[in-house]
Design a protein around this motif. Structure first.
Motif, mmCIF file in Angstrom:
data_model
loop_
_atom_site.group_PDB
_atom_site.id
_atom_site.type_symbol
_atom_site.label_atom_id
_atom_site.label_comp_id
_atom_site.label_asym_id
_atom_site.label_seq_id
_atom_site.Cartn_x
_atom_site.Cartn_y
_atom_site.Cartn_z
ATOM 1 N N GLN A 25 0.709 -1.150 -0.093
ATOM 2 C CA GLN A 25 -0.123 0.052 0.084
ATOM 3 C C GLN A 25 0.665 1.460 -0.004
ATOM 4 O O GLN A 25 0.584 2.184 -0.623
ATOM 5 C CB GLN A 25 -1.015 0.193 1.293
ATOM 6 N N LYS A 26 2.092 1.300 0.931
ATOM 7 C CA LYS A 26 3.070 2.406 0.695
ATOM 8 C C LYS A 26 3.510 2.566 -0.549
ATOM 9 O O LYS A 26 3.642 3.787 -1.109
ATOM 10 C CB LYS A 26 4.146 1.958 1.863
ATOM 11 N N ASP A 27 3.909 1.645 -1.068
ATOM 12 C CA ASP A 27 4.536 1.685 -2.650
ATOM 13 C C ASP A 27 3.789 2.202 -3.360
ATOM 14 O O ASP A 27 3.820 3.262 -4.372
ATOM 15 C CB ASP A 27 4.992 0.420 -3.102
ATOM 16 N N ASN A 28 2.401 1.725 -3.458
ATOM 17 C CA ASN A 28 1.331 2.397 -4.415
ATOM 18 C C ASN A 28 0.894 3.738 -4.089
ATOM 19 O O ASN A 28 0.769 4.787 -4.915
ATOM 20 C CB ASN A 28 0.141 1.534 -4.249
ATOM 21 N N PHE A 29 1.034 4.141 -2.870
ATOM 22 C CA PHE A 29 0.570 5.477 -2.326
ATOM 23 C C PHE A 29 1.609 6.427 -2.736
ATOM 24 O O PHE A 29 1.338 7.314 -3.179
ATOM 25 C CB PHE A 29 0.371 5.621 -1.088
ATOM 26 N N ARG A 30 3.001 6.024 -2.740
ATOM 27 C CA ARG A 30 4.206 6.988 -3.025
ATOM 28 C C ARG A 30 4.083 7.108 -4.713
ATOM 29 O O ARG A 30 4.349 8.325 -5.181
ATOM 30 C CB ARG A 30 5.561 6.420 -2.849
ATOM 31 N N LYS A 31 3.646 5.877 -5.515
ATOM 32 C CA LYS A 31 3.520 6.206 -6.907
ATOM 33 C C LYS A 31 2.636 7.178 -7.196
ATOM 34 O O LYS A 31 2.624 7.723 -8.023
ATOM 35 C CB LYS A 31 3.316 5.091 -7.387
#
Length: 77
Positions: A25-31
């Motif tokens: 979720q953090k990776d997607n949020f950062r993208k």
């Protein structure tokens, strides 16, 4: 709670939400977020940077960010 601007409140809320996310979720949020991206206040400013960009422009595009309401250059692939 001390007086804070709306922008500061949103940032604080986002930090709280990010702390509860798992790694994916953090990776997607950062993208999706604007972290590490140059934000242009106007389309004209973004167009100028696009024109001055010296790299491969084939997959580069200007887009209006729903997250920060500014313009970014990004790859469409």
């Amino acid at each position: 709670m001390p007086n804070t601007s709306k922008e500061e409140a949103v940032k604080m809320e986002k930090r709280k939400d990010v702390s509860k996310m798992n790694k994916r979720q953090k990776d997607n949020f950062r993208k999706l977020s604007c972290e590490g991206k140059v934000a242009h206040a106007s389309l004209l400013s973004a167009q100028y940077c696009f024109d001055e960009y010296r790299g491969d422009k084939r997959n580069l595009e200007i887009y209006h960010c729903a997250f920060c309401k500014k313009y970014h250059l990004g790859h469409n692939k």
